[in-house]
Design an enzyme around this catalytic site. Structure first.
Site, PDB file in Angstrom:
ATOM      1  N   GLY A  78      40.008  16.095 -17.985  1.00  0.00           N
ATOM      2  CA  GLY A  78      39.874  16.269 -16.548  1.00  0.00           C
ATOM      3  C   GLY A  78      38.443  16.174 -16.074  1.00  0.00           C
ATOM      4  CB  THR A  79      35.215  16.064 -17.928  1.00  0.00           C
ATOM      5  OG1 THR A  79      35.581  17.263 -18.623  1.00  0.00           O
ATOM      6  CG2 THR A  79      33.743  16.106 -17.574  1.00  0.00           C
ATOM      7  CB  THR A  80      35.058  13.233 -12.898  1.00  0.00           C
ATOM      8  OG1 THR A  80      34.275  14.286 -12.296  1.00  0.00           O
ATOM      9  CG2 THR A  80      36.531  13.497 -12.641  1.00  0.00           C
ATOM     10  CG  ASN A 105      43.042  15.831  -8.056  1.00  0.00           C
ATOM     11  OD1 ASN A 105      43.959  16.582  -8.358  1.00  0.00           O
ATOM     12  ND2 ASN A 105      42.301  16.017  -6.972  1.00  0.00           N
ATOM     13  CG  PHE A 106      45.061  16.755 -14.434  1.00  0.00           C
ATOM     14  CD1 PHE A 106      45.907  16.061 -15.279  1.00  0.00           C
ATOM     15  CD2 PHE A 106      43.708  16.753 -14.713  1.00  0.00           C
ATOM     16  CE1 PHE A 106      45.419  15.385 -16.384  1.00  0.00           C
ATOM     17  CE2 PHE A 106      43.205  16.087 -15.812  1.00  0.00           C
ATOM     18  CZ  PHE A 106      44.067  15.396 -16.656  1.00  0.00           C
ATOM     19  CG  HIS A 141      34.812  18.421  -4.325  1.00  0.00           C
ATOM     20  ND1 HIS A 141      35.064  17.169  -3.809  1.00  0.00           N
ATOM     21  CD2 HIS A 141      35.895  18.726  -5.099  1.00  0.00           C
ATOM     22  CE1 HIS A 141      36.218  16.726  -4.258  1.00  0.00           C
ATOM     23  NE2 HIS A 141      36.743  17.648  -5.035  1.00  0.00           N
ATOM     24  CG  HIS A 142      32.595  23.454  -6.186  1.00  0.00           C
ATOM     25  ND1 HIS A 142      31.671  23.242  -7.183  1.00  0.00           N
ATOM     26  CD2 HIS A 142      33.770  22.967  -6.659  1.00  0.00           C
ATOM     27  CE1 HIS A 142      32.241  22.675  -8.219  1.00  0.00           C
ATOM     28  NE2 HIS A 142      33.532  22.491  -7.933  1.00  0.00           N
ATOM     29  CE  LYS A 145      33.962  16.553  -7.809  1.00  0.00           C
ATOM     30  NZ  LYS A 145      34.410  16.770  -9.192  1.00  0.00           N
TER      31      LYS A 145
END
Length: 253
Positions: A78-80, A105-106, A141-142, A145
């Site tokens: 899930g790491t980008t 994105n899951f 996003h936060h 990120k």
């Protein structure tokens, strides 16, 4: 089954919680200090883990997946931000006969959103002689990120370009003193507070405006999708995405 975790930040902890709730054993948990260049991933540390879930950092993914593949463990990533190494990593997985499933994105909701956006883009493209709509994309996003635009925004941008004949590319950069090229899909990026993730597609016309938006309410949706992916990939070999997990249940994507 037994799941290993590579990376133990906020997403890693969320995956652990969901996995335990679904009856899985979790371990080992290898965070960056315990696993430099994948050296913490050994037969002894894996100790029977069938699948590993990686929410580490971009620079660690390639080493983690290669090490897991050497020891016969499939990986959900899930790491980008590691796309530059994707080809060589996937080659290592194929050579080892293991499996990798990666996704920016899951969230099941985001997967539905992608299908909605694709359908909307096709409609806009088909109606362009009736009404001149312009399409743009934005994401928030936060502040912690590190990749921007997000991997999800990049996927959405590529999806839109694939469906809109009037768009030939996308960019998140605006040049000072220069108008935006109408053939370029503009991607707006915000990093603020602790936002989990919001992605919006705007369809702007001379007489009206349509906005499609996906808002993540927590990390639980991402974690649940990652654990579902781990369950699905357990006994498989090859290269996969979440489209393979969902099959035909949410249409083409």
């Amino acid at each position: 089954m037994k799941l290993a975790l590579f990376g133990y930040g906020r997403m890693g902890r969320a995956v652990e919680e969901v996995a335990r709730d679904r009856g899985h054993e979790v371990g080992p948990i290898l965070d960056e200090p315990d696993n430099p260049e994948g050296r913490g991933i050994t037969p002894e540390s894996l100790a029977g883990a069938r699948v590993a879930v990686d929410f580490s950092v971009a620079g660690a993914v390639a080493d983690n997946v290669r090490a897991a593949a050497r020891h016969g463990v499939n990986v959900v990533v899930g790491t980008t931000g590691w796309d530059g190494e994707k080809e060589t990593v996937e080659a290592a997985v194929r050579s080892a006969g293991t499996a990798i499933l990666s996704a920016p994105n899951f969230s099941i909701g985001m997967l539905l959103f992608e299908r909605i956006v694709r359908s909307a883009a096709r409609l806009v493209d088909g109606a362009r002689e009736l009404e001149a709509y312009d399409v743009h994309l934005s994401e928030s996003h936060h502040r912690k990120k590190t990749d921007h635009p997000s991997g999800t925004a990049r996927r959405l941008a590529d999806l839109l370009i694939g469906e809109l004949d009037v768009k030939t590319g996308w960019s998140a950069v605006l040049e000072e003193g220069a108008p935006v090229d109408e053939a370029c899909l503009h991607v707006g990026v915000s990093r603020v507070g602790s936002v989990f993730g919001t992605h919006s597609v705007g369809i702007d016309g001379p007489n009206d405006r349509i906005v499609l938006e996906h808002q993540a309410r927590s990390r639980a949706g991402f974690a649940r999708g990652a654990v579902l992916a781990a369950e699905w990939i357990r006994d498989r070999s090859g290269i996969f995405t979440m489209k393979d997990v969902l099959g035909s249940r949410v249409g083409d994507g």
